[in-house]
Design an enzyme around this catalytic site. Sequence first.
Site, PDB file in Angstrom:
ATOM      1  N   GLU A  93      12.183  33.975  52.767  1.00  5.68           N
ATOM      2  CA  GLU A  93      11.297  34.961  52.160  1.00  5.68           C
ATOM      3  C   GLU A  93      10.619  34.380  50.920  1.00  5.68           C
ATOM      4  OE1 GLU A  93      13.109  38.972  51.875  1.00  5.68           O
ATOM      5  OE2 GLU A  93      14.734  38.045  53.006  1.00  5.68           O
ATOM      6  N   ASP A 109      23.522  36.946  50.096  1.00 10.64           N
ATOM      7  CA  ASP A 109      23.235  37.529  51.402  1.00 10.64           C
ATOM      8  C   ASP A 109      24.415  37.300  52.356  1.00 10.64           C
ATOM      9  OD1 ASP A 109      20.969  38.501  53.421  1.00 10.64           O
ATOM     10  OD2 ASP A 109      22.004  36.804  54.350  1.00 10.64           O
ATOM     11  N   THR A 149       8.972  43.548  59.562  1.00  7.76           N
ATOM     12  CA  THR A 149       9.372  42.696  60.687  1.00  7.76           C
ATOM     13  C   THR A 149      10.294  43.446  61.644  1.00  7.76           C
ATOM     14  OG1 THR A 149       9.220  40.770  59.255  1.00  7.76           O
ATOM     15  CG2 THR A 149      10.506  40.525  61.281  1.00  7.76           C
ATOM     16  N   VAL A 150      11.367  44.028  61.107  1.00 10.21           N
ATOM     17  CA  VAL A 150      12.351  44.671  61.976  1.00 10.21           C
ATOM     18  C   VAL A 150      11.823  46.020  62.497  1.00 10.21           C
ATOM     19  CG1 VAL A 150      14.699  45.602  62.103  1.00 10.21           C
ATOM     20  CG2 VAL A 150      14.246  43.526  60.784  1.00 10.21           C
ATOM     21  N   LYS A 185      21.647  45.486  55.005  1.00  8.13           N
ATOM     22  CA  LYS A 185      22.997  45.149  54.522  1.00  8.13           C
ATOM     23  C   LYS A 185      23.225  45.528  53.067  1.00  8.13           C
ATOM     24  CE  LYS A 185      21.051  40.618  54.587  1.00  8.13           C
ATOM     25  NZ  LYS A 185      19.907  41.081  55.358  1.00  8.13           N
ATOM     26  N   GLY A 230      22.436  39.601  62.562  1.00  7.64           N
ATOM     27  CA  GLY A 230      21.171  39.801  63.273  1.00  7.64           C
ATOM     28  C   GLY A 230      21.417  40.061  64.742  1.00  7.64           C
ATOM     29  N   GLY A 243       8.430  30.703  58.023  1.00  9.30           N
ATOM     30  CA  GLY A 243       8.816  32.119  57.992  1.00  9.30           C
ATOM     31  C   GLY A 243      10.322  32.329  58.017  1.00  9.30           C
ATOM     32  N   GLY A 297      15.104  37.394  62.536  1.00  7.83           N
ATOM     33  CA  GLY A 297      13.911  37.390  63.385  1.00  7.83           C
ATOM     34  C   GLY A 297      13.690  38.758  63.979  1.00  7.83           C
ATOM     35  N   LYS A 331      27.247  40.156  53.993  1.00  6.56           N
ATOM     36  CA  LYS A 331      27.552  40.249  55.428  1.00  6.56           C
ATOM     37  C   LYS A 331      29.064  40.140  55.683  1.00  6.56           C
ATOM     38  CE  LYS A 331      22.989  38.638  56.839  1.00  6.56           C
ATOM     39  NZ  LYS A 331      22.163  37.423  57.023  1.00  6.56           N
TER      40      LYS A 331
END
Lengths: 380, 380
Positions: free
Chosen positions: A172, A183, A10-11, A87, A116, A169, A283, A187
């Site tokens: 995951e 997560d 994606t990224v 991360k 993000g 979406g 995203g 961060k």
Amino acid sequence: MKIAVLGYGTVGKGVYEMIMRTEGLETGPVLVLPAECTEDFMVTDIRYILEDGSVDLVVEAMGGVEPAGSFCRDVLLAGKHLVTSNKAMVAEYGIELAEIARKREKGFLFSAACGGGVPYLHNLSIAKESDRILSLSGILNGTTNFILDAMQENGSSFEEALAEAKALGYAEADPSADLSGMDSFRKILLACAVTYGKQPCLAADVEGICDLTADDVEVIKERGAAVRLIASGGLNDDGSIYAFVEPKLIFKGMERSVRRNFNCASYKGENSGLITLFGQGAGRYPTASAVLRDITGIAEGKLGMMPEGCEKTGEINGSVQNYFVRCMSEDSNGFHVKEVWKKHNGTVSFITDAQTVEEMHKKAEQIRKEGRRIFFAAVE
Amino acid sequence: MKIAVLGYGTVGKGVYEMIMRTEGLETGPVLVLPAECTEDFMVTDIRYILEDGSVDLVVEAMGGVEPAGSFCRDVLLAGKHLVTSNKAMVAEYGIELAEIARKREKGFLFSAACGGGVPYLHNLSIAKESDRILSLSGILNGTTNFILDAMQENGSSFEEALAEAKALGYAEADPSADLSGMDSFRKILLACAVTYGKQPCLAADVEGICDLTADDVEVIKERGAAVRLIASGGLNDDGSIYAFVEPKLIFKGMERSVRRNFNCASYKGENSGLITLFGQGAGRYPTASAVLRDITGIAEGKLGMMPEGCEKTGEINGSVQNYFVRCMSEDSNGFHVKEVWKKHNGTVSFITDAQTVEEMHKKAEQIRKEGRRIFFAAVE
């Protein structure tokens, strides 16, 4: 500036597209797994990139701690700038990578790894230069916020909300790092490292949303609050740091206006006061836009955001708060109950007297070890 | 780095204090009016500062277009860096000052002139390097937001809310630039200049909140909305820019959560999506913290935020919106009324069909020229 990319998910794909569209930037090879090697610009061996003298900067967007971490070390040792959105890898190797980058006078930025598209780490790295940053907090995980928002607004069950997040979406296939709060914790850990030069340990007070039920949401809603998953960090009076993640009942705070999968990230400066940034925390294009900002930053000479001498350290979560707790009636004896909100089917939900973050998390851990369920959330 | 300050009011005093407390920075002379010259470090003639070779950077915090503008020009011509919090002066002379600074290779930053403690201009100047910024908007004036919030939440009249704002130091003795929307417009003008290299003209579509009544707020509240004063700017399809200020009825938007005298400032990037920054838009330390960030930025080599070749240009406000209007019944004939909300004492309030910003502002101007009152606000 010629840029290679590690990973084409994606990224990585978003970054590749944006480099193509940006004047002054040139695309280099893209590292993929052998099975995914379908285009001329793809390579399957990192050495093609490391040994390509025309590549100035490498973007790592593979995810996972390894082999990403080893590749990143090799990239810097090969004398190339490094930008990453990963991360978990930065939480593990960031301090070491920053040291190598500093010695080689190469750039190492990782804005996309926290928030993000929201430029949180960048603003922290600027603000701390001229202000004393007292505390950090935010909604740093879009998946859990989507679920909480759906449960709050539509009365969905946890399972329904998770299924919807997956269908859209926003979650995951394996959302456990999101749901458990890890997560979010990674961060806030990066935010602490950038701001204070002290990086908390991973074995911390981290509570997610797995135990939240539609009944809990109903009770909380009746009292006029909404649940949000908040990551917190900051300075204790003795110079040590605190860092934890837990659900929170928000009555009036800004966090309440954070809908769907959006993020918000705040810092409180001694002089600036509270500054809050809202935006898309994940995203393809939002995350890639953060990578592009870092690339532009390095091109303009901003080489690092991890402070020199940053160290891994323990955190002390001794601040006190009131908590909302829902547990089996028998477990309520372990708390100083201030106000009962509901009794139902052998469970009770109530507000506790003020207690430390550490105490609360330990109590919940103990109850779960004995095989019983509990949900808790700090009260705003 | 030795820093002189022009002006010792709210901002100047805060800046002076913060320089004293910041390692690596040294205080130089402070320019004040003769009557205010009470301390050793104060001077009453700008020449003492211009001719002092030990002063590296000058902070202008006098306010007003002149003599601030001439002093700022002389500062740069004397080979010193310039940081200012003075929006009226930058709106007038910013482009010229940026040219001089560029030629002399000196810094010229003005973050505090838009958003106070909210790092809006800084983030715009970074974001536009790697993204296409489609639009800008925000609540950029704390005084009017305080009044609107007080009218909405406490049912205060405009006059009561203004008196409260004055009592709390949130409104100046002469608040006309705030209430008329001009202060907000100057700020969005600076945001446009920084983002697009095009600076709108001052004779624009600017509507403030002077004509809002407690009755209007009541009607709007009944429908579930809140009034906020929003400054907007952005790119039209033909490459020209738009820029205007007007009240807006917010039903669900984030702007609704902006309480008291806080600010919020957003930009929409093609890739990043919508990013919103919240914080304190005014006040001694928040504003001084923005000045300090600029000083640190210049020390680290970030010299400018006004793009090279920035030009003053006309704006075209051709986008269409529905409006809430309250006017005398006779004036409602001039509008395409979509839905009447209330008739009362010869006035009527209603929602219009979509019309351009320019049309709406012109109609209101015409009605006022004829001596009658009107309030209008865009509908979210």
